[in-house]
Design an enzyme around this catalytic site. Structure first.
Site, PDB file in Angstrom:
ATOM      1  N   SER A  50      -6.949  40.558 -55.770  1.00 35.33           N
ATOM      2  CA  SER A  50      -6.463  41.803 -55.161  1.00 35.33           C
ATOM      3  C   SER A  50      -6.685  43.020 -56.047  1.00 35.33           C
ATOM      4  O   SER A  50      -6.636  42.942 -57.276  1.00 35.33           O
ATOM      5  CB  SER A  50      -4.970  41.695 -54.869  1.00 35.33           C
ATOM      6  N   GLN A  83      -5.456  34.461 -60.854  1.00 37.16           N
ATOM      7  CA  GLN A  83      -6.396  34.822 -59.793  1.00 37.16           C
ATOM      8  C   GLN A  83      -6.595  36.330 -59.735  1.00 37.16           C
ATOM      9  O   GLN A  83      -5.684  37.064 -59.361  1.00 37.16           O
ATOM     10  CB  GLN A  83      -5.833  34.305 -58.468  1.00 37.16           C
ATOM     11  N   GLU A 113       0.745  38.599 -41.283  1.00 34.76           N
ATOM     12  CA  GLU A 113      -0.043  39.263 -40.235  1.00 34.76           C
ATOM     13  C   GLU A 113      -1.492  38.776 -40.279  1.00 34.76           C
ATOM     14  O   GLU A 113      -2.112  38.516 -39.248  1.00 34.76           O
ATOM     15  CB  GLU A 113      -0.007  40.790 -40.434  1.00 34.76           C
ATOM     16  N   GLU A 142      -5.285  27.791 -51.199  1.00 33.82           N
ATOM     17  CA  GLU A 142      -4.044  28.450 -51.605  1.00 33.82           C
ATOM     18  C   GLU A 142      -3.012  28.309 -50.497  1.00 33.82           C
ATOM     19  O   GLU A 142      -1.845  28.044 -50.730  1.00 33.82           O
ATOM     20  CB  GLU A 142      -4.321  29.938 -51.868  1.00 33.82           C
ATOM     21  N   SER A 178      -0.469  37.315 -60.465  1.00 31.73           N
ATOM     22  CA  SER A 178       0.630  36.460 -60.907  1.00 31.73           C
ATOM     23  C   SER A 178       0.236  35.727 -62.175  1.00 31.73           C
ATOM     24  O   SER A 178      -0.865  35.175 -62.264  1.00 31.73           O
ATOM     25  CB  SER A 178       0.976  35.416 -59.837  1.00 31.73           C
TER      26      SER A 178
END
Ligand SMILES: Cc1cc2nc3c(=O)[nH]c(=O)nc-3n(C[C@H](O)[C@H](O)[C@H](O)COP(=O)(O)OP(=O)(O)OC[C@H]3O[C@@H](n4cnc5c(N)ncnc54)[C@H](O)[C@@H]3O)c2cc1C
Lengths: 356, 395
Positions: B118, B115, B365, B233, B150
């Site tokens: 980020s 993926q 968060e 996910e 990852s």
């Protein structure tokens, strides 16, 4: 009431330790020890022992030491905790030294005080006052042993009495253990032969208990320093890391988390100072203070390191960022010299709050 | 949605699959291919795409029967992104051609996925990605840097979010693509993790050409597509089927086996985590049963939040339970693992790895913000970049 503040002398000791560490310790060393456990780190200790006399901090001047006390040692540990410096201060200059001092040793202490040798108390790193048994041949996991030149070993002597004995490196077999915290690596220690007796019977047991009590009183200061580093580093990061077009520290959720952590550290500091102070004063409340600090500060340091990791986001999970070295030390320190759970149980006995 | 009475008998289908492909003698990827063809890969997917158009909750029946028969399952450790995220996203937004090409090899784990979301400047704020995709004929040319990817070192394909328009507010200028990880212009560098392993990577994209066929969803709709991926996910990460399946199982096993760890204080804590884990498992089960349609919503964020919290608390507790062992570590050697592992190695590894559970796939968060804003309907935080073209947002 014992003094919970810092004196000017302590603050100036703090700044010399801090500046010596800045000069002698590079930031990447801690992480490197995981890949190269054999890295020679002796220069850091030599600088601290040579320039500030830390090796003999607790040793009286008559035996070549500085003649300072637990309060000063606590301040040193705060600085060492901030940097997770790989030094034998806690294991040798505090714990093993206290055992020798309590046993009335005059043979080995001068060399330790001079920083020429370091010593390790050979017991599992989880041992605590009143909860250890003499070593039968070997012990693990032992802290501070890999680099030690003198091994202080409680064994069973003639007639089943406890005997505290000194072993030279030639009589000891060391096997390194891959440790969660490689900045304070552990080992399996096997002793052969007789060694030489330092104390026997009750005196030997009292010396070991005194050493473990000193550890319990001062480890919380290391945890305090470590936790403070975590808070400061995270506050700085929260001011500069931008997401959603705002510094993350401007989110109230993050502000409150860090404010809560600050409050936790205020308590940690009080508990750590109380433990150090009562030990220094030989206060009757010292064992309560130690169990209290051990029960509180270990968890607090872990929480501070975990918060620091989390608030750094993905970067906190990487090897590149130093927070992992703090987390590994904090978690290991929480298990060292008795877990918080064990100290809560001890405390219950000390303050007459039996479980049943 | 067909209701349960009319739906084909799952047991019969599983029996047929097992009869034609003996799990004991069939090559795992072949078995998984046959399972896909029988519609038993994801029963809630459409027919012909590994599913039967049933409700998501019914997958459990299939999984239980197959497990009982000793059948091999897809390799979740190696291909969690493909199975958990790329597949449902492709079913929701992909073209027919794409679904035919990618879904089956993904399920058999012949193709491994990663993926590419980020970036150094875009983590929680995923809509801030700066990697650019510029059209050139019927291709797109992609340049940028991704991080924390990852399994990129094992991946054949990737899902990618890139910026295709900087003149509109950040959410409107994104487009979603499928990338072949062997394409020229892709460089993968290991990024080591706190555990010592390099499970994730940095990925540099320079002049990577992607055919427009491999665009998922419309140009500028990448945010909507990515949200689907992320919700999936979070379900995938938060999922745990059996009692004592996760970290709590390892601790419970230790407790049963080793009387030396049993103290009153530890017992209280053990039971506290056991209760919390079990209750969360039931809540997750309830969520799954309630999901008639294929797509999970923001409620799944709560599950991920709970999972991360418990995994961290329980793995931390495991070290305190056996402190002598907790002080040790299995091995610090840097390796690039085949797949992510939450349960593998020793307790020290599990403790450190679990720290990622509250970061990967969206931080705890952010999960709380999602629950607060999208489930509870609380007003959003002030967002200074709202309504401003991406190129004008100060960064
Ligand atoms: C083990 C691991 C595997 C990963 N694998 C992948 C992968 O395969 N592919 C991929 O694309 N990415 C992957 N990631 C990246 C992951 O998705 C991001 O790390 C994550 O979204 C957080 O982004 P960040 O690291 O930039 O942290 P930041 O967004 O910088 O966050 C820093 C801190 O601020 C907090 N914060 C940010 N915004 C807010 C807010 N609005 N309110 C309150 N708090 C806030 C965060 O919660 C965090 O605590 C992985 C990460 C990890 C740790």
């Amino acid at each position: 009431m014992t003094d919970l503040l810092y004196t000017d002398v302590e603050e100036s000791l703090r700044s010399s330790v801090r500046s010596t560490l800045q000069r002698s310790l590079d930031e990447g060393l801690a992480a490197r020890l995981y890949d190269e456990p054999g890295t020679d780190v002796s220069a850091v200790w030599q600088a601290l022992a040579g320039q500030i006399g830390l090796a003999g901090l607790l040793v009286p001047e008559s035996l070549g030491g500085v003649g300072a006390g637990p309060r000063e040692a606590a301040v040193v540990l705060e600085e060492l905790g901030r940097t997770v410096a790989p030094t034998p201060f806690l294991t040798s200059a505090v714990i093993a030294t206290t055992a020798l001092l309590a046993a009335g040793d005059e043979t080995h202490l001068p060399a330790l005080a001079a920083g020429e040798r370091t010593a390790a108390l050979v017991l599992p790193w989880t041992a605590r006052r009143g909860a250890w048994s003499p070593v039968q041949g070997s012990a693990e996991p032992v802290a501070g042993a890999l680099t030690a030149d003198l091994f202080v070993v409680p064994t069973t002597g003639e007639g089943g009495v406890t005997s505290l004995r000194a072993y030279e490196p030639g009589d000891v077999e060391l096997e390194a253990i891959t440790s969660l915290d490689m900045t304070r690596p552990l080992a399996r220690v096997t002793v052969r032969g007789e060694g030489s007796e330092i104390a026997s019977g009750q005196a030997a047991e009292a010396a070991v208990d005194a050493a473990l009590a000193a550890g319990a009183a001062l480890l919380p200061s290391e945890q305090l320093g470590l936790a403070q580093w975590c808070l400061e580093t995270t506050v700085e990061y929260a001011k500069t890391r931008v997401q959603f077009a705002r510094p993350i520290g401007s989110f109230q959720a993050i502000k409150h988390r860090l404010a809560d952590l600050y409050l936790l550290l205020v308590n940690t500091q009080a508990a750590a100072r109380y433990a150090a102070g009562t030990l220094a004063d030989d206060d009757p409340d010292q064992h309560v203070a130690q169990a209290l600090a051990q029960a509180f500060c270990g968890d607090a340091a872990v929480r501070a390191a975990e918060e620091a990791l989390q608030l750094h986001g993905g970067i906190g999970m990487t090897w590149e960022h130093p927070v992992h070295t703090r987390l590994k030390r904090a978690k290991s320190d929480q298990l060292a010299l008795g877990t918080p759970e064990r100290h809560r149980a001890d405390l219950a006995g000390l303050v007459d709050l039996p479980a049943h | 949605m067909p209701d349960q009475q009319q739906s084909p008998d799952l047991r019969q289908r599983v029996d047929e699959l097992l009869a034609s492909h003996d799990p004991a003698t069939t090559e795992p990827s072949e078995f998984l291919g046959a399972r896909f063809d029988a519609g038993l890969a994801w029963v809630h997917f459409p027919e012909g795409k590994g599913g039967l158009g049933l409700s998501r909750g019914r997958q459990e029946e299939v999984d239980a029967l197959l497990e009982e028969a000793g059948a091999p399952g897809p390799d979740l450790g190696r291909n969690s992104i493909g199975l958990g995220m790329a597949a449902p996203t492709m079913v929701a937004f992909g073209t027919e051609e794409m679904q035919q090409r990618y879904l089956r090899p993904l399920f058999t784990c012949t193709d491994i996925w990663c993926q590419l979301f980020s970036e150094p400047g875009a983590g929680s704020d995923l809509a801030a990605v700066a990697t650019r995709a510029v059209p050139d004929g019927d291709e797109w040319v992609v340049d940028g840097q991704k991080v924390w990817t990852s399994g990129a070192h094992n991946a054949d394909f990737a899902i990618l979010v890139a910026r295709t328009d900087t003149s509109v507010p950040k959410h409107a200028g994104l487009t979603y693509f499928i990338v072949d990880m062997t394409d020229p212009g892709i460089e993968i560098r290991p990024l080591r993790q706190i555990t010592g392993e390099a499970e994730f990577n940095e990925v540099f994209l320079s002049g990577v050409r992607i055919h427009d066929r491999n665009r998922v969803g419309a140009v500028g709709e990448g945010w909507k597509v990515a949200t689907t991926t992320l919700n999936n996910e979070r379900v995938a990460i938060g999922a745990g089927n059996d009692r004592e399946a996760g970290q709590i199982g390892l601790v419970a096993e230790r407790w049963r086996r080793d009387p030396s760890v049993r103290t009153a204080g530890n017992h209280t804590e053990l039971m506290q985590w056991w209760v919390e884990t079990e209750v969360t498992r039931l809540a997750g089960e309830r969520l799954r049963q309630g999901l008639e349609a294929g797509q999970p919503g923001p409620e799944s964020s709560a599950m991920k939040l709970a999972f991360a919290h418990q995994a961290q608390q329980v793995t931390g507790f495991a070290l305190e339970l056996a402190p002598e062992e907790g002080l040790t570590y299995h091995d610090w050697t840097m390796v690039r693992p085949e797949g992510g592992s939450f349960l593998g190695h020793g307790p020290g590894f599990r403790y450190l790895r679990a720290k990622g559970n509250s970061i990967e796939g969206g931080t705890s968060e952010i999960m709380r913000n999602i629950v607060a804003e999208r489930v509870l309907g609380l007003p959003p935080e002030h967002r200074p970049d709202k309504g401003i073209p991406f190129k004008d947002v100060p960064r």
